[in-house]
Design a protein around this motif. Structure first.
Motif, PDB file in Angstrom:
ATOM      1  N   ASN A 100     -19.060  17.791   8.474  1.00 36.05           N
ATOM      2  CA  ASN A 100     -17.737  17.516   8.840  1.00 36.05           C
ATOM      3  C   ASN A 100     -16.827  18.942   9.340  1.00 36.05           C
ATOM      4  N   LEU A 101     -16.346  18.772  10.418  1.00 40.05           N
ATOM      5  CA  LEU A 101     -15.488  19.962  10.928  1.00 40.05           C
ATOM      6  C   LEU A 101     -14.544  20.396  10.079  1.00 40.05           C
ATOM      7  N   ASP A 102     -13.634  19.464   9.169  1.00 35.21           N
ATOM      8  CA  ASP A 102     -12.718  19.684   8.377  1.00 35.21           C
ATOM      9  C   ASP A 102     -13.386  20.605   7.088  1.00 35.21           C
ATOM     10  N   ALA A 103     -14.528  20.108   6.670  1.00 36.83           N
ATOM     11  CA  ALA A 103     -14.945  20.708   5.550  1.00 36.83           C
ATOM     12  C   ALA A 103     -15.580  22.148   6.061  1.00 36.83           C
ATOM     13  N   TRP A 104     -16.060  22.315   7.393  1.00 36.02           N
ATOM     14  CA  TRP A 104     -16.448  23.607   7.931  1.00 36.02           C
ATOM     15  C   TRP A 104     -15.345  24.588   7.649  1.00 36.02           C
ATOM     16  N   ALA A 105     -14.170  24.136   8.194  1.00 32.94           N
ATOM     17  CA  ALA A 105     -13.115  25.128   8.504  1.00 32.94           C
ATOM     18  C   ALA A 105     -12.533  25.740   7.203  1.00 32.94           C
ATOM     19  N   LEU A 106     -13.131  25.141   5.890  1.00 35.09           N
ATOM     20  CA  LEU A 106     -12.509  25.619   4.557  1.00 35.09           C
ATOM     21  C   LEU A 106     -12.921  26.792   4.579  1.00 35.09           C
TER      22      LEU A 106
END
Length: 345
Positions: free
Chosen positions: A138-144
């Protein structure tokens, strides 16, 4: 040039659009057999599809099927005068940046897919040895935690490459903006370089890579100007040249597709490239011309980096996918691509 003159690259259709985005309302899953039948029935001026690319996931394909099951699959496809090309490993059970168990599952699934692919090659129906993957992250999870998550993705991909190499298969990382670590052209290159394995490359899909130019999920990596107008074909051409010069050397698998310049998707494939029909008037690409940026190098010479090209028509309504004319129109477009950028062997 007579369109029958070139016999490479081979022209393939994909079966997984019968599954992706399906399962609700009138858009129920379209069976593997139906996808095969529509592909085999397509014909334009005596020319037909040469093969299919297959997603190795339920309900179409049981990745754990017996050798007898694999043989029956081969018999079914070959009876329709089709070959099998690139396979898609169903790695979405565990993200590549997940915990140890999830990453192990990812690698084990690639190993199974590679073994499956080797069986198909041994039975003579499959000449290429490419398996498509993505980060399933997931992109949002990666961005963390971009730095550490990118390291995890690269490590998982390295292990997956080593697993695939056991069966002489290569992995093509799909350039789709909904996946972390693959969401922009720069992130994609960084990931490929970090993997550092000889049997990894890039899968370019014209509908997805168009969005790399727009920086949907990574504004800092946008190539086209913010005030870009689609009527400005010259600027679009320059952007495509910039993009393909970076990613083409990595490209080992290629999807012909159309995009209307917007994002679309559902579930885990949210905010991804909207696939349009070959003749969609809202399509922003000149499909036949723009395929050449991937199929030819910066000196306009054919790269011949892959022996087949595939049409990936995900997210079309069933009423469209069940019309034979849909596939005839797609085949006609594929033929034009081969006529302009193909060769004879």
């Amino acid at each position: 040039m007579n369109m029958n003159e070139n016999n490479y690259p081979k022209l393939h259709n994909a079966t997984w659009p019968g599954i992706v985005g399906k399962g609700t309302g009138s858009d129920q899953v379209i069976s593997f057999d139906t996808m095969l039948e529509k592909t085999a029935a397509a014909e334009v001026d005596g020319i037909k599809f040469d093969g299919i690319d297959i997603g190795l996931f339920d309900p179409h394909i049981d990745l754990d099927m017996s050798d007898d099951g694999v043989k029956k699959l081969v018999d079914k496809v070959s009876a329709l005068n089709l070959e099998i090309g690139t396979l898609v490993a169903p790695i979405w059970g565990g993200p590549a940046m997940g915990n140890k168990a999830e990453r192990t599952l990812f690698v084990d699934t690639v190993r199974k897919a590679a073994k499956f692919g080797q069986k198909l090659r041994a039975l003579g129906i499959r000449s290429n040895a490419v398996i498509r993957i993505d980060s399933a992250s997931n992109l949002d999870a990666w961005a963390l935690d971009p730095i550490n998550n990118s390291k995890l993705i690269a490590q998982t991909f390295r292990e997956a490459c080593d697993a695939a190499a056991e069966y002489d298969e290569s992995l093509a990382a799909e350039g789709e903006i909904c996946w972390g670590g693959m969401h922009s052209w720069r992130a994609m290159v960084d990931t490929l370089e970090a993997i550092d394995r000889p049997n990894v490359g890039f899968q370019a899909d014209m509908a997805h890579t168009l969005l790399y130019l727009l920086g949907f999920n990574s504004p800092e990596d946008r190539i086209l100007p913010k005030d870009f107008e689609w009527s400005d074909r010259e600027t679009l051409k320059e952007g495509l040249i910039t993009l393909t010069n970076v990613l083409r050397p990595w490209t080992i698998d290629f999807h012909v597709a159309q995009n209307d310049g917007t994002v679309f998707g559902s579930g885990s494939h949210d905010k991804t490239g909207r696939h349009c029909l070959a003749l969609d008037p809202n399509g922003k690409l000149d499909i036949v011309n723009d395929a050449g940026y991937w199929l030819r190098d910066e000196n306009n010479q054919l790269t011949k980096a892959f022996k087949h090209i595939c049409w990936d028509g995900c997210m079309f309504p069933n009423e469209v996918m069940l019309k034979q004319q849909t596939w005839n129109d797609i085949l006609a477009t594929m033929i034009k691509v081969r006529e302009k950028h193909g060769w004879r062997e």
